[in-house]
Design a protein around this motif. Sequence first.
Motif, mmCIF file in Angstrom:
data_model
loop_
_atom_site.group_PDB
_atom_site.id
_atom_site.type_symbol
_atom_site.label_atom_id
_atom_site.label_comp_id
_atom_site.label_asym_id
_atom_site.label_seq_id
_atom_site.Cartn_x
_atom_site.Cartn_y
_atom_site.Cartn_z
ATOM 1 N N GLU A 156 0.821 -1.209 0.000
ATOM 2 C CA GLU A 156 0.000 0.000 0.000
ATOM 3 C C GLU A 156 0.857 1.261 0.000
ATOM 4 N N ALA A 157 1.978 1.241 0.712
ATOM 5 C CA ALA A 157 2.878 2.396 0.691
ATOM 6 C C ALA A 157 3.421 2.616 -0.720
ATOM 7 N N PRO A 159 12.444 -9.613 2.635
ATOM 8 C CA PRO A 159 11.894 -8.297 2.922
ATOM 9 C C PRO A 159 12.749 -7.204 2.274
ATOM 10 N N ALA A 160 12.122 -6.382 1.528
ATOM 11 C CA ALA A 160 12.773 -5.220 0.929
ATOM 12 C C ALA A 160 12.034 -3.990 1.443
ATOM 13 N N SER A 161 12.731 -2.907 1.566
ATOM 14 C CA SER A 161 12.073 -1.687 2.032
ATOM 15 C C SER A 161 11.087 -1.203 0.962
ATOM 16 N N ALA A 162 10.163 -0.375 1.381
ATOM 17 C CA ALA A 162 9.207 0.201 0.431
ATOM 18 C C ALA A 162 9.952 0.980 -0.649
ATOM 19 N N ASP A 163 11.040 1.648 -0.278
ATOM 20 C CA ASP A 163 11.821 2.416 -1.255
ATOM 21 C C ASP A 163 12.397 1.513 -2.342
ATOM 22 N N VAL A 164 12.878 0.338 -1.973
ATOM 23 C CA VAL A 164 13.435 -0.602 -2.955
ATOM 24 C C VAL A 164 12.340 -1.069 -3.903
ATOM 25 N N LEU A 165 11.166 -1.381 -3.362
ATOM 26 C CA LEU A 165 10.057 -1.817 -4.207
ATOM 27 C C LEU A 165 9.605 -0.683 -5.131
ATOM 28 N N ILE A 166 9.497 0.507 -4.603
ATOM 29 C CA ILE A 166 9.091 1.666 -5.418
ATOM 30 C C ILE A 166 10.069 1.867 -6.567
#
Length: 144
Positions: A15-16, A124-131
């Motif tokens: 969602e982020a 687990p990857a940070s939201a920044d990595v996924l973005i």
Amino acid sequence: MLTVLFLDDDPEQVEACAEAIAGAGVAEVLVVRTVAEAVAALHRTRIDLLVMDLFIPLGETPRATFGPRARKYAENVDHLGGLVLLDELERVPSPPMTLLHTACREPIVLELARDRIHARVRKPASADVLIQAVLEALRELKEG
């Protein structure tokens, strides 16, 4: 405008990412939690990028979504609904680019998915990595 479909049963990070992508105006965003919801979206809307997990449920009514194949899936696929969805992409008129977002480390499972995915982001990857991975995939799509 390009359309991104997120399929993941881990809502916080997705969602982020979805909010950031939609908020930046780079793509329309849909978020679903089951394979059945994703299949419905893929047949209803042109999806350019699919961001998905492998460890996801089929949904409440797999028979309605997958017809006679549902029994085979329900009996033999335990929490690997993502593999079912990758198989289903062959039935979509214009299959999307696929970005795998998963914690899966099983070599045989990843091998089964390999030919149908463009790139992978390990959880687990940070939201920044996924973005960043989603933005890069969208750039590639725009550049053709």
